[in-house]
Scaffold this motif. Structure first.
Motif, short mmCIF file in Angstrom:
data_model
loop_
_atom_site.label_atom_id
_atom_site.label_comp_id
_atom_site.label_asym_id
_atom_site.label_seq_id
_atom_site.Cartn_x
_atom_site.Cartn_y
_atom_site.Cartn_z
N ASP A 24 0.87 -1.17 0.00
CA ASP A 24 0.00 0.00 0.00
C ASP A 24 0.91 1.23 0.00
OD1 ASP A 24 -1.38 2.25 0.71
OD2 ASP A 24 -2.55 1.32 2.29
N ALA A 25 1.04 1.86 -1.17
CA ALA A 25 1.95 3.00 -1.30
C ALA A 25 1.19 4.32 -1.35
CB ALA A 25 2.81 2.82 -2.56
N VAL A 26 -0.06 4.30 -0.87
CA VAL A 26 -0.89 5.51 -0.97
C VAL A 26 -0.20 6.72 -0.37
CG1 VAL A 26 -3.02 6.57 -0.15
CG2 VAL A 26 -3.09 4.27 -1.11
N ALA A 46 -1.59 2.95 -5.17
CA ALA A 46 -1.30 4.31 -4.73
C ALA A 46 -2.50 5.18 -5.08
CB ALA A 46 -0.03 4.83 -5.39
N ALA A 47 -2.44 6.45 -4.73
CA ALA A 47 -3.57 7.34 -4.97
C ALA A 47 -3.06 8.74 -5.28
CB ALA A 47 -4.50 7.36 -3.76
N SER A 48 -3.96 9.55 -5.82
CA SER A 48 -3.57 10.86 -6.34
C SER A 48 -3.40 11.93 -5.26
CB SER A 48 -4.63 11.34 -7.33
OG SER A 48 -5.93 11.28 -6.76
N GLN A 49 -4.06 11.76 -4.12
CA GLN A 49 -4.27 12.90 -3.23
C GLN A 49 -3.23 13.05 -2.13
OE1 GLN A 49 -6.02 10.11 -3.10
NE2 GLN A 49 -6.63 9.61 -1.03
N LYS A 50 -2.17 12.26 -2.17
CA LYS A 50 -1.16 12.39 -1.12
C LYS A 50 0.08 13.06 -1.73
CE LYS A 50 -3.49 9.99 2.11
NZ LYS A 50 -3.73 10.41 3.48
N ALA A 51 1.19 12.35 -1.79
CA ALA A 51 2.40 13.00 -2.28
C ALA A 51 2.30 13.36 -3.76
CB ALA A 51 3.61 12.09 -2.03
N ASN A 158 8.59 9.43 6.51
CA ASN A 158 8.91 10.79 6.08
C ASN A 158 7.70 11.52 5.51
OD1 ASN A 158 11.52 10.73 6.91
ND2 ASN A 158 12.40 10.24 4.90
N SER A 159 6.54 10.86 5.51
CA SER A 159 5.38 11.55 4.95
C SER A 159 4.32 11.89 5.99
CB SER A 159 4.77 10.73 3.80
OG SER A 159 4.36 9.46 4.23
N VAL A 160 4.33 11.21 7.12
CA VAL A 160 3.39 11.56 8.18
C VAL A 160 3.98 11.11 9.51
CG1 VAL A 160 2.06 9.41 7.92
CG2 VAL A 160 0.97 11.39 8.95
N SER A 161 3.78 11.91 10.55
CA SER A 161 4.29 11.55 11.89
C SER A 161 3.11 11.40 12.84
CB SER A 161 5.23 12.65 12.42
OG SER A 161 6.38 12.74 11.61
N ILE A 200 0.57 14.38 12.10
CA ILE A 200 0.98 15.57 11.36
C ILE A 200 1.41 15.10 9.97
CG2 ILE A 200 2.60 17.49 11.26
CD1 ILE A 200 2.91 17.22 14.32
N GLY A 201 0.63 15.46 8.96
CA GLY A 201 1.00 15.10 7.59
C GLY A 201 2.06 16.03 7.05
N HIS A 202 3.03 15.50 6.34
CA HIS A 202 4.06 16.37 5.76
C HIS A 202 4.55 15.76 4.45
CE1 HIS A 202 6.58 13.58 8.14
NE2 HIS A 202 5.87 13.96 9.19
#
Lengths: 257, 257, 257, 257
Positions: A24-26, A46-51, A158-161, A200-202
């Motif tokens: 799951d690489a969303v 994967a999906a469009s709305q994240k990275a 590295n994408s969400v904490s 915290i999304g980043h």
């Protein structure tokens, strides 16, 4: 958390396990490295709305020959999700419906942006910003009431904490204060962490100023909610963006502090 | 700086001076209080792209009867800017050109947003955020190299803060670092302050998280540029958003620090 | 074609047939009348990109209690399309993915537009414009090479008109000429009608000027492609928009012709 | 009307007249040929919202050295419109205000579109579409109540056509019917032609289908308003898009009619 996909592959190989390796690489595709072929992943979604920085509405599936063969063998009834149909151009045109073309135009631009910045630079930016977030949480955790969900730095995402909050406190209140007073939208804890953590999304189109503003909002919210924390989290996050000046330019560094 | 327009009016009245009172409200209309009629201003000009949160391209002129009479008496040739023509509907339609209607649609929405939040709430938000900026600069100024341009709090502007930088340093480098490393665009010093100051804008659609992120970027840039400053500016800015808890909830406040 | 859904329901009832009544309303919902409950339809599916005037990407399913019960009884494996999961709020939130909110914002506006014009007015507009299209095709068909696919007026669709082209001609060329020379995009024949028909869409945000321009483009394309047709199709289409003036204002009507 | 700018220049030259040659190119730049240097025009003004296909809000002024010299000599007071100031980069930046950058982004795209299609192709398209409009009006004028304002074809404008309406009729009613019933917005007569004419714009991003739809709307409106006209205007407009087939493909042409 960041999963070590390659290690999972190695274990499967070592024990000659026939299972397909699904990823799951969303929340990671476009934020951290992912190597479908090299790691011999069988199915990745994967999906469009994240990275990928696009509106929600698109998802992507990448399928290995081994997974395709398994799908061929399966007797489970399917239609819309049938990979065989979707691989054939005519089937797609006639029976998979009208493509959401406006989302595809947006994705086209997002991919252009990814190529312009460069994947390596994007991964480095995500790593840098994630370090800033973790530096802040480490400081806050000094008072014992909050802590990073990822115990080991190497496993942190590295994408969400995800930040756990002590049982004496209601994590949801932090989200409320951030949203209502500071216009900052945090994620809640999921599953067993519901009410016990905030996220915290980043990832995606994010930069230092955004994340520092977010961390300042969280630090203010912790105070407002009466959740014990060591002050100085934002200072620590700022620190991560500074060159380690002491050795290089000792004079300047001294002057700066 | 914030000009005391009402006081200027009083002085003009006291000395019975015939001068028209002109106010440039470009960077203040919609951010701080302005009372054309009560303060007996004769001409006020404003624009769309500041606190009115719209794309640049529109400007507004408000004219008192006294100023209109002066314009009538003036023998200076004019056409496009002739207030008399523009007050008449037919003249406007036929000779003042095609209105930039897309900008007007945007302004319509901006005014709806202003009415939704309420002018009083907007002024309070600008005051709150400006205080956060000044709190940060006050801390930085402890090392003697930077200082607020506004000496007196009462004269400081709630829509933009100008920060002077000591002669030994090049203020423009701070702007470069903020823009190139942190995606934050500061203003430069104008006129005599060119190269000697930078400006932090905080008007329009701005909130705490944005301004904290901006201040963190400036604090990082000061370090990177080797400009002496006391650390902790962002902490002081965050502090301004916290309730003065000590009296109200002493226990919680203790826990929070 | 327009299906007489209510009649199908009656037949099913008369013979006490247990079959579910399924309706594909993709190209009709919002263009012509549809009564899920009154006609006792069991499942209706529709989509955003036709008469609902929104970008493609959303589809809608309406399900009767009878169909829900059938789904409960079915042993077929399912997950994403499982109606039971989607009816429950928590399931949707947690397991049906991130909603395509930008498309939903667009749909919200589309529904506002529908309510503003009113469903009855929208149905009347579609009927009026469809009549104009059929009037044009009727004239063209006088030369024997093209004809309406719908033999009976009562069965014709008010949202799209399919025009059959004689075997001696290639219908696809008409589409090419319309698109390349006149910027008009027609649909092609589907299934057995591939290459044998073209389709003129007239649903959603469409008005007389658009459809007259479209019909003029088709009439020009028929000439350019050398497909025999009686001239005057567009005239006949215009005629449908004129009041039948002869009785009401005989003088004016005479003057107008 | 289309002015023969080059001829005006020649006359000025022949009689050695010192007047500056000023051209209002608002409704023609980007629709028909214009040669500032070759025709030795002194001042040309244009705008964004016509053939340049952009929102209103930008205007353009091109000035010859001779006109600049005249401006230097002039003693008339000026500031905002002072060409000398605007030619200097620093003056513009500091004293001409904030540029309407969103409109400039739009113009940038419009110019890309112009370059993609090519000026020659754009001029040819405008000529083609204007011919279609004039062909329709010529037919309508057969009944004596309406006529083209441009008596000579060579003087007709390729970007807008003005149609005069006989004194017995109110031209404004035609505009009302087109707008309210057919969603088509015509221009009204200007100046002495107010109420006596309507204008059909056909410049910028316009194609055959749009103009045929517009002409059909006007033809229907003429009928509805009881204004005498020969029918068949739209047919004549369609005819202009057809190859003069008789010679080339006699057989096909016969078949097509």
């Amino acid at each position: 958390l960041t999963s070590d996909v390659s290690a999972v592959r190695c274990v499967l190989d070592e024990v000659r396990h026939p299972a397909l390796l699904l990823v799951d690489a969303v929340a990671s595709l476009g934020a951290i490295d992912f190597r479908m072929d090299e790691w011999r992943v069988d199915v990745a979604v994967a999906a469009s709305q994240k990275a990928l920085m696009s509106p929600p509405g698109l998802s992507f599936t990448s399928v290995s020959p081994k997974a395709l063969a398994a799908a061929e063998r399966s007797g489970s009834p399917r239609y819309y999700w049938d990979w065989r149909k979707r691989r054939s151009e005519e089937w797609y045109d006639w029976f998979c419906g009208t493509a959401p073309e406006h989302l595809l135009f947006g994705l086209r631009e997002a991919i252009d942006m990814v190529e312009e910045e460069g994947l390596e630079a994007i991964f480095a930016r995500h790593a840098r910003i994630a370090r800033a977030v973790r530096a802040a949480v480490e400081v806050w955790s000094g008072a014992g009431a909050v802590e990073l969900n990822a115990r080991r730095e190497a496993e942190a995402s590295n994408s969400v904490s995800t930040v756990r909050v002590g049982k004496a406190f209601d994590a949801a209140v932090i989200n409320d204060v951030c949203r209502e007073r500071f216009n900052v939208s945090l994620g809640g804890g999921l599953g067993r962490l519901a009410g016990r953590a905030f996220r915290i999304g980043h990832m995606g189109d994010v930069n230092e100023a955004m994340i520092w503003g977010t961390l300042a909002s969280v630090e203010a919210a912790l105070s407002i909610c009466g959740i014990p924390h060591r002050r100085g989290g934002v200072d620590a996050a700022i620190e991560t963006a500074l060159p380690t000046v002491s050795a290089e330019h000792p004079g300047r560094a001294d002057a700066a502090r």
